[in-house]
Design a protein around this motif. Structure first.
Motif, mmCIF file in Angstrom:
data_model
loop_
_atom_site.group_PDB
_atom_site.id
_atom_site.type_symbol
_atom_site.label_atom_id
_atom_site.label_comp_id
_atom_site.label_asym_id
_atom_site.label_seq_id
_atom_site.Cartn_x
_atom_site.Cartn_y
_atom_site.Cartn_z
ATOM 1 N N ILE A 113 -26.374 -38.379 24.847
ATOM 2 C CA ILE A 113 -25.799 -37.177 23.860
ATOM 3 C C ILE A 113 -25.301 -37.478 22.781
ATOM 4 O O ILE A 113 -24.759 -36.640 21.777
ATOM 5 N N GLY A 114 -24.682 -38.765 22.395
ATOM 6 C CA GLY A 114 -24.012 -39.389 21.334
ATOM 7 C C GLY A 114 -22.322 -39.177 21.566
ATOM 8 O O GLY A 114 -21.904 -38.194 22.590
ATOM 9 N N ILE A 115 -21.601 -39.864 20.771
ATOM 10 C CA ILE A 115 -20.263 -39.895 20.928
ATOM 11 C C ILE A 115 -19.676 -38.628 20.292
ATOM 12 O O ILE A 115 -18.586 -38.102 21.107
ATOM 13 N N GLN A 116 -20.106 -37.793 19.430
ATOM 14 C CA GLN A 116 -19.628 -36.514 19.056
ATOM 15 C C GLN A 116 -19.577 -35.528 20.208
ATOM 16 O O GLN A 116 -18.610 -34.576 20.322
ATOM 17 N N ALA A 117 -20.620 -35.425 20.880
ATOM 18 C CA ALA A 117 -20.590 -34.637 22.324
ATOM 19 C C ALA A 117 -19.649 -34.839 23.179
ATOM 20 O O ALA A 117 -19.037 -34.148 23.782
ATOM 21 N N VAL A 118 -19.591 -36.358 23.631
ATOM 22 C CA VAL A 118 -18.695 -36.784 24.612
ATOM 23 C C VAL A 118 -17.176 -36.455 24.147
ATOM 24 O O VAL A 118 -16.218 -36.144 24.859
#
Length: 441
Positions: free
Chosen positions: A37-42
């Motif tokens: 999901i990528g770093i922004q979602a985390v």
């Protein structure tokens, strides 16, 4: 740009969490969820978790606060939120009031590492994202147990994500297994039962609840047809007539590769996860294009034949042209319509194949593209035709000497005078003969 305005900075939000997070949830987020999901979602997930201790029960936080915390525009935050919802880490509720629109973000616990590797869908996706070496290392590190139990996740996956192959435009929809038995596409396995019985294979040993879930997931993930799943099952059967999950997954992936000639699948956002307004055509041309986009070639032929049934020969001809040139159905419909208009409502295979090969090279994908392309080609042909009719041989630019011009003029003058004298003498002789004739009478 399409996500701007989906949430406003002044709109509020509240955060809730039922139960407690697993002790190793940061490992799950960093090593297992983040590749998907990528770093922004985390980052959004961690920010919402830490908001639990700071929110006011009476006054909700505004989304402008999230923009400041994460140093991101609101459309990026909105897309990150969708990823969390799709992967099963967040539930969102919208509360409307006269004063303000408020969102309730219900945080869902992530899978513990061991639970994550029990989910066949997430396991396959992670494998394709990080590769075999890294995947094996993580699997060994987290001591995965071969248990088929999972943890409930209720958010929708198919509304947010799709799997695709890098370098191609082909897209394959996929849906996440939110529980082991729930939210899996409802599939009738009667065709599988018939195949197993025909081969004298015990049905109950193969079609267990866990194996049905696995088959459903792999069919959705790899976009496999029923006969392809049958092949994969037969390849993965053990000597004891049980299904080997690992071999079955590899067989499904091999079938997918042979069909799409790709080596991996990945997650990406769908073009638009929101609802879109249906466009109503206004002009006759727009109505025709809409019809050509949705109708089948068979029904189009029958409509153009005033309801008569399409002949098998015509359908076979259309099928061969479509499969040979790889034309989408809307483009094929425009081609049929165009050829019938040009050939007095007769389908000429040679003429159709010539145009189809040209349109295939032009990589036309929709009825509107094909219609515009056909108009352009016809206009260019008419322009060339008119140009050939108006063509005139250019005047000679050969240089003629002055002495030749003077001699020619002198000859014309002398000839003209002689001609005049000859005509006068002849006229006089005829008049004199006529007078003599009448004088005798």
């Amino acid at each position: 740009m399409r996500d701007i305005g989906k949430i406003l900075p002044i709109e509020g939000y509240r955060v809730s969490l039922k139960g407690s997070l697993p002790s190793s949830y940061t490992n799950s987020l960093t090593h297992l969820y983040q590749p998907l999901i990528g770093i922004q979602a985390v980052s959004l997930y961690l920010t919402l978790i830490n908001e639990l201790d700071f929110q006011d029960e009476e006054t909700p936080q505004t989304h402008h606060t999230l923009m400041n915390y994460m140093n991101l525009p609101l459309d990026d935050i909105y897309r990150a939120r969708l990823k969390l919802e799709g992967i099963g880490l967040l539930k969102t509720y919208q509360l409307e009031s006269k004063e303000q629109t408020t969102y309730a973000y219900d945080i869902q616990r992530p899978f513990a590492p061991a639970e994550f590797f029990m989910d066949d869908m997430l396991t396959q996706l992670l494998y394709h994202h990080i590769g075999q070496v890294k995947f094996t290392m993580l699997q060994e590190h987290f001591c995965v147990q071969c248990d088929q139990k999972g943890t409930e996740i209720t958010a929708s996956f198919s509304d947010v994500f799709q799997t695709f192959q890098p370098g191609t435009s082909g897209v394959i929809n996929s849906e996440e297994n939110q529980t082991v038995e729930e939210n899996i596409p409802s599939i009738d396995f009667s065709w599988m039962e018939q195949m197993l019985r025909a081969r004298m294979i015990p049905v109950k040993r193969v079609l267990t609840a866990a194996n049905k879930t696995l088959m459903s997931q792999m069919m959705t993930l790899y976009d496999l047809a029923e006969f392809e799943v049958e092949k994969a099952v037969l390849w993965a059967l053990t000597d004891e007539n049980t299904l080997a999950p690992k071999e079955f997954k590899e067989a499904c992936h091999d079938l997918f590769q042979s069909k799409h000639q790709q080596t991996s699948i990945r997650l990406t956002n769908k073009p638009d996860s929101g609802t879109t307004m249906e466009y109503e055509p206004t002009t006759k041309e727009e109505q025709l294009i809409q019809k050509l986009e949705n109708i089948s070639p068979k029904n189009l032929l029958e409509d153009l034949s005033s309801g008569g049934q399409a002949s098998g020969q015509d359908l076979k001809m259309i099928r061969e042209v479509m499969t040979t040139q790889g034309l989408p159905s809307p483009v094929m419909n425009v081609l049929i319509h165009y050829v019938l208009l040009q050939t007095d409502m007769k389908l000429s295979k040679a003429y159709m194949e010539t145009i189809a090969s040209h349109w295939s090279r032009a990589n036309l994908k929709s009825a509107s593209e094909a219609m515009a392309f056909a108009k352009k080609q016809k206009a260019q042909y008419q322009q060339r035709k008119n140009k050939s009719k108006n063509y005139r041989k250019p005047a000679s630019k050969e240089i003629i000497p002055d002495w030749f011009k003077e001699r020619k003029q002198k000859q014309e003058t002398v000839g003209g005078v002689a001609h005049q004298h000859g005509n006068a003498d002849k006229e006089w002789e005829e008049t004199e003969a006529l007078l003599k004739k009448y004088s005798k009478k």
